[in-house]
Motif scaffolding. Sequence first.
Motif: not given
Length: 841
Positions: A178-184, A186-196, A266-268
């Motif tokens: 998740f952390h690496e995706t935020t710096f990539s 990419s469009e972020g589709d792989e983490i979008k489903k986890y957000l609210e 970052e807090y998870y």
Amino acid sequence: MKKAWIKKLAAVLIFLASIFIADQIMNRENAEMTREMPKAAFPVVSVVSDGYKINRMYGYKSKREELYLKNNITPIKNNREIMISIKEYDQPVEKIAYEVRSIDGERLVEGSDISVVQKTKEDIRFSLQLKDLTREEQEYTFIVILTMKNGEKIYYYTRFIEKENYYLKEKLDYILSFHETTFSDSEGDEIKKYLESNSSQSNTDFHKVTINSSLKQVMWDQLPIKKITEPAIEIKEIDESTAMVLLNYMVAINNRPQEEYGFVQEYYRVRYTPNRMYLLNYERTLDQIFWPSKESLGNDKITLGIGSEEVQMMESEGGTNLAFVNEKRLFSYGSNDNKFTEIFSFYQKEDMDERTLNRNFDIKILNIEDSGSITFGVYGYMNRGQHEGEVGLAVYYFDYTANTTEELIFIPYEKSEQILRNEINNLLYMNMENHLFFILEGQLYDVNVSEKSYTVVIEGLRKGGYTISTSGRMICWPAMGEVDSASMLRWMNLSNGSVMELKAGYDEYIKVLGFMEEDLIYGLAKKTEIRKEVKGNLLYPMYKVIIKNTEGKNLKEYKKEGIYVTNCRISANQITLERIQMEEDNNYHQIIGDQIASNDIEKGNVNIISTINQEIYKKMVQIVLKNTINPATLKIMNPKEVIYEGERQLALEIGKESRFYVYGPKGLDMVSHFSSEAVLRALELSGTVIDEEGAYIWKKGTKYTKNQIMAVTPKKADQETSPLALCLDTMLSLEGISKKTQVELDKGEDAKAVLEKNLREHKIIDLWDGSLDSVYYYIDQDIPVLGIISEKEAYLIVGFNEQNVVLMDPMKGTVEKKGKNDSAEMFKNAGNQFITYIRKK
């Protein structure tokens, strides 16, 4: 004539030579009396688990009280293997040892020297297998002890807990992905489903991003940012399904790492299942590090960058000199000579390793003089210098003219830096006579900094029982009686030591409500009108509220016939009074609040904190100055540390008292004397509560899905035994005690007192004003929870599942299910009055 001229010339040359020699001696002595702060010298220790380096540990110069070191936790498997990494830097380690102790540190489970290590270019590593002396799912303290070349011992602490599988790798794999995706890119589709994502977040500030922020904001939007350190991983809490994890790292902004840095945390909070991973909570903060330069110090502004708007700042009379704190560094600016100084910092641009970047300390500005000289305090863990590896409170004096910083006193503390910071944040005040005041372990200390001595001004202070003005100059506390039964208040001006007394009438109690600036707000209540409710808490109706200034003059009295004040909220120049009224049924009923506005014009700073909106950086924080900075003549200074002779350390005798410690995602969040307040805060944080003995009082978990205490046998109340007495009798019987508590209730004892009297081996937990969600932790451990509705109605909560709560109803003589929502509404309408206990092991 010629000889006389030669004599005169010789005399002049001797005089000039003596001046030169004296100047050289003075310069050499001055050079020997000041120095740069020594660099950090202690190694750093980490745990290696499942391919990840976790739980970075910083060294302590002496042994600590293990019970209070709750910084992180290391999960280990049933083979009990632990691998440790030691980064020496330039300080070779001579000897390595370890200890395993009980969580309170009292019992040594095992310990030994380490003889076999593996050396790499980066670190020293050793692996060990603990003996079969620990119990599964029980916490222990693990200590690494390093002996340095000079014989000095350094101590490192973590907790560990054993179970075959905590699924740490799966959880960290997900978090780091998740952390690496935020710096990539990419469009972020792989983490979008986890957000609210929702409208609760404005998405206009990079300082704070949450699980409710937009995907664009989580992906850093257009901000040009890159990591310059890898994330340091901290496991804050873990069980089989959930984990609370912090990532700490540094970034460069605008691709100019030599100029613009920032701290990111970052807090998870995640939940693992065999089918998928759930993101329960996410929060990220970015705090830009201010560096003084011609670009950041321009016109009439000091641009601090992305960060919190709550900037600590103090200015001299007229605002000519000011001091402010940014990211654990203290700065000052003097407009008269256009001089900017970085007064105190454990890190600089050229010295930014993981030791100096440890942020477990705080800085408090105490005084600023018209000359620009500043007195300030530093408290917590000391990263470097002569106190490296110590926990304590240091007071320094910055001499503006000499450009030097001198330590005035150092007060060591044996518990954790987190507790010290939490305590000192309540009050740290120094008057012009060099008397330093702070509250620690319920005592107000008056430290004479000049004489290195102290006195205890007040004992037995409880949070919520005393009130401090915004400046820290005024404190008020009950001098006779408890908070809710005080017949007299004392009101102390710490700037001069003067004390005033405020007395209630013979049939009254007096209670402090707060300060507006330095003006005291307190209330008076008739003893006969105060009501003790069934559970034991008080309804405290004050018929009069009074506001006094520092000279003791009444500024305002608030009194309305038949209306009572129960509390007040203070905001800016307005006081909001919470009120109740006696109705015909002889009960108090809440009515709409009332406001009192101050006629005083609030004195503002000449230099002010403001924010600006920028297209790429979004919201940025700045200080708007009284005067314009001239970049052509600006001087940027770094003071040296004064070397002194003699001892400047003062040790305090600190007692222990019963308190509750609330730990959240970022460590210690609150220290409270009240279990109800602690549990309510932990519920809000999804955190934990422990007591003074290290026992868990409450813990957030997702495994609490269902349980029922089957040993409960229902009975029906009658004329001789009330529903409350039957509930108490049942609670005692589950602990092997046969007792008829109706006798004690008839004598006027409340439910909590009855349990405390009969369950002496256990700790009674008051969950007043909590919520139904807070009780499941206890029922999961087969401990019932008493829920009080009124004097004639009480239930024993003995079970729960996803839809229902299981209640023992002594009015019906049954054990039956009731919907969670209906139950929550019923208890909420009755004030959420819960009482339970924990078993002492």
